[in-house]
Design a protein around this motif. Structure first.
Motif, short mmCIF file in Angstrom:
data_model
loop_
_atom_site.label_atom_id
_atom_site.label_comp_id
_atom_site.label_asym_id
_atom_site.label_seq_id
_atom_site.Cartn_x
_atom_site.Cartn_y
_atom_site.Cartn_z
N ASP A 51 89.31 75.09 120.09
CA ASP A 51 90.47 75.68 119.40
C ASP A 51 90.48 76.41 119.19
O ASP A 51 89.49 77.42 118.00
CB ASP A 51 90.59 74.04 118.32
N GLU A 52 91.50 77.14 118.86
CA GLU A 52 92.06 78.48 118.34
C GLU A 52 91.94 78.91 116.71
O GLU A 52 90.87 80.11 116.21
CB GLU A 52 93.23 79.23 118.74
N ARG A 53 91.54 77.69 115.95
CA ARG A 53 91.54 77.80 114.68
C ARG A 53 89.87 77.78 114.36
O ARG A 53 89.75 78.93 113.51
CB ARG A 53 92.04 76.68 114.04
N SER A 54 89.11 76.81 115.11
CA SER A 54 88.14 77.17 114.95
C SER A 54 86.97 78.71 115.15
O SER A 54 86.43 79.47 114.37
CB SER A 54 87.23 76.01 115.25
N VAL A 55 87.96 79.33 116.18
CA VAL A 55 87.63 80.47 116.65
C VAL A 55 87.70 81.40 115.59
O VAL A 55 86.88 82.32 115.19
CB VAL A 55 88.24 80.98 118.06
N HIS A 57 88.44 80.73 112.48
CA HIS A 57 87.40 80.29 111.40
C HIS A 57 85.85 81.40 111.53
O HIS A 57 85.63 81.87 110.59
CB HIS A 57 87.18 78.98 111.44
N ALA A 58 85.95 81.30 112.53
CA ALA A 58 83.87 81.70 112.24
C ALA A 58 84.44 83.37 112.47
O ALA A 58 83.41 83.36 111.82
CB ALA A 58 83.48 80.99 114.07
N ARG A 59 85.18 83.42 113.32
CA ARG A 59 85.07 84.97 113.08
C ARG A 59 85.34 85.62 111.79
O ARG A 59 85.16 86.62 111.94
CB ARG A 59 86.47 85.40 114.08
N SER A 60 85.97 84.94 111.03
CA SER A 60 86.73 85.67 109.60
C SER A 60 85.26 85.17 109.03
O SER A 60 85.58 85.87 107.81
CB SER A 60 87.63 84.32 109.17
N ARG A 61 84.66 84.80 108.93
CA ARG A 61 83.11 84.69 108.72
C ARG A 61 81.89 85.56 109.20
O ARG A 61 80.70 85.34 108.56
CB ARG A 61 82.78 82.99 108.60
N ASN A 62 82.69 86.28 110.09
CA ASN A 62 81.99 86.97 110.97
C ASN A 62 80.72 86.34 111.72
O ASN A 62 79.15 86.46 111.41
CB ASN A 62 80.95 88.26 110.31
N TRP A 63 80.61 85.12 112.26
CA TRP A 63 79.82 84.12 112.71
C TRP A 63 78.77 83.40 111.98
O TRP A 63 77.54 83.23 112.62
CB TRP A 63 79.60 84.62 114.06
N SER A 64 79.00 84.28 110.73
CA SER A 64 77.96 82.96 109.91
C SER A 64 78.20 82.21 108.53
O SER A 64 79.06 81.90 108.47
CB SER A 64 77.54 84.58 109.08
N PRO A 65 77.44 81.21 109.10
CA PRO A 65 77.83 79.93 108.74
C PRO A 65 77.74 80.27 107.25
O PRO A 65 76.77 81.50 105.76
CB PRO A 65 76.31 78.80 108.67
N PRO A 66 78.10 79.04 105.73
CA PRO A 66 78.77 79.57 104.63
C PRO A 66 77.13 79.31 103.64
O PRO A 66 76.49 77.94 104.51
CB PRO A 66 79.30 78.70 104.01
N GLN A 67 76.86 79.66 102.59
CA GLN A 67 75.37 78.87 102.25
C GLN A 67 75.97 77.76 101.26
O GLN A 67 77.40 78.66 99.76
CB GLN A 67 75.09 80.20 101.26
N LEU A 68 75.81 76.93 101.32
CA LEU A 68 76.77 75.77 100.51
C LEU A 68 75.42 74.48 99.65
O LEU A 68 73.95 75.13 99.93
CB LEU A 68 76.93 74.42 101.25
N THR A 69 75.93 74.71 98.68
CA THR A 69 75.10 73.70 97.40
C THR A 69 74.96 72.35 97.76
O THR A 69 75.39 72.00 98.65
CB THR A 69 76.08 73.58 96.00
N HIS A 70 73.88 71.88 97.11
CA HIS A 70 73.69 70.77 97.37
C HIS A 70 74.42 69.28 97.84
O HIS A 70 74.56 68.71 98.33
CB HIS A 70 72.24 70.02 96.55
N ASP A 71 75.37 69.90 96.06
CA ASP A 71 76.56 68.92 96.38
C ASP A 71 77.46 68.91 97.43
O ASP A 71 78.07 67.95 97.58
CB ASP A 71 77.09 69.72 94.76
N GLU A 72 77.48 70.27 98.00
CA GLU A 72 78.89 70.31 99.16
C GLU A 72 77.68 69.94 100.71
O GLU A 72 79.14 68.94 100.72
CB GLU A 72 78.91 71.91 99.41
N LEU A 73 76.44 69.45 100.41
CA LEU A 73 75.66 69.05 101.59
C LEU A 73 76.32 67.63 101.76
O LEU A 73 76.15 66.88 102.50
CB LEU A 73 74.73 69.44 101.69
N VAL A 74 75.81 67.40 99.85
CA VAL A 74 75.70 65.72 100.17
C VAL A 74 77.48 65.20 100.22
O VAL A 74 77.83 64.37 101.04
CB VAL A 74 75.93 64.99 98.66
N GLU A 75 78.11 65.92 99.92
CA GLU A 75 79.72 65.93 100.35
C GLU A 75 80.23 65.29 101.85
O GLU A 75 81.05 64.62 101.80
CB GLU A 75 80.66 66.40 99.94
#
Length: 86
Positions: A51-55, A57-75
């Motif tokens: 899906d071009e939207r996912s590509v 999105h990943a490109r806009s983040r420079n192919w790096s995952p976000p640093q998610l908080t504990h609460d975000e991971l639980v959600e």
């Protein structure tokens, strides 16, 4: 695609006659999109289109995952791994 922040294991088998082995497959997420850990295999071998939207999105983040908080991971876990149907 991106490094994983949350995952869930499962089993997968390739198309009959191409790979006989069964392997563990993880459901991966960056907090916005999810995909399976064997996605690269299907892109490479079967030319699956992403899906071009996912590509984007990943490109806009420079192919790096976000640093998610504990609460975000639980959600995310509550959303992805809902076990009420088990």
């Amino acid at each position: 695609m991106l490094d994983v922040e949350a995952s869930q294991a499962g089993q997968s088998a390739d198309q009959p006659g191409t790979r006989a082995d069964r392997r563990t497959v993880l459901r991966l997420t960056d907090g916005q999109w999810f995909w399976y850990s064997d996605l690269a295999h299907y892109v490479e071998c079967y030319h699956v289109t992403l899906d071009e939207r996912s590509v984007q999105h990943a490109r806009s983040r420079n192919w790096s995952p976000p640093q998610l908080t504990h609460d975000e991971l639980v959600e995310i876990g509550d959303t992805m791994f809902d076990d009420e149907d088990v």
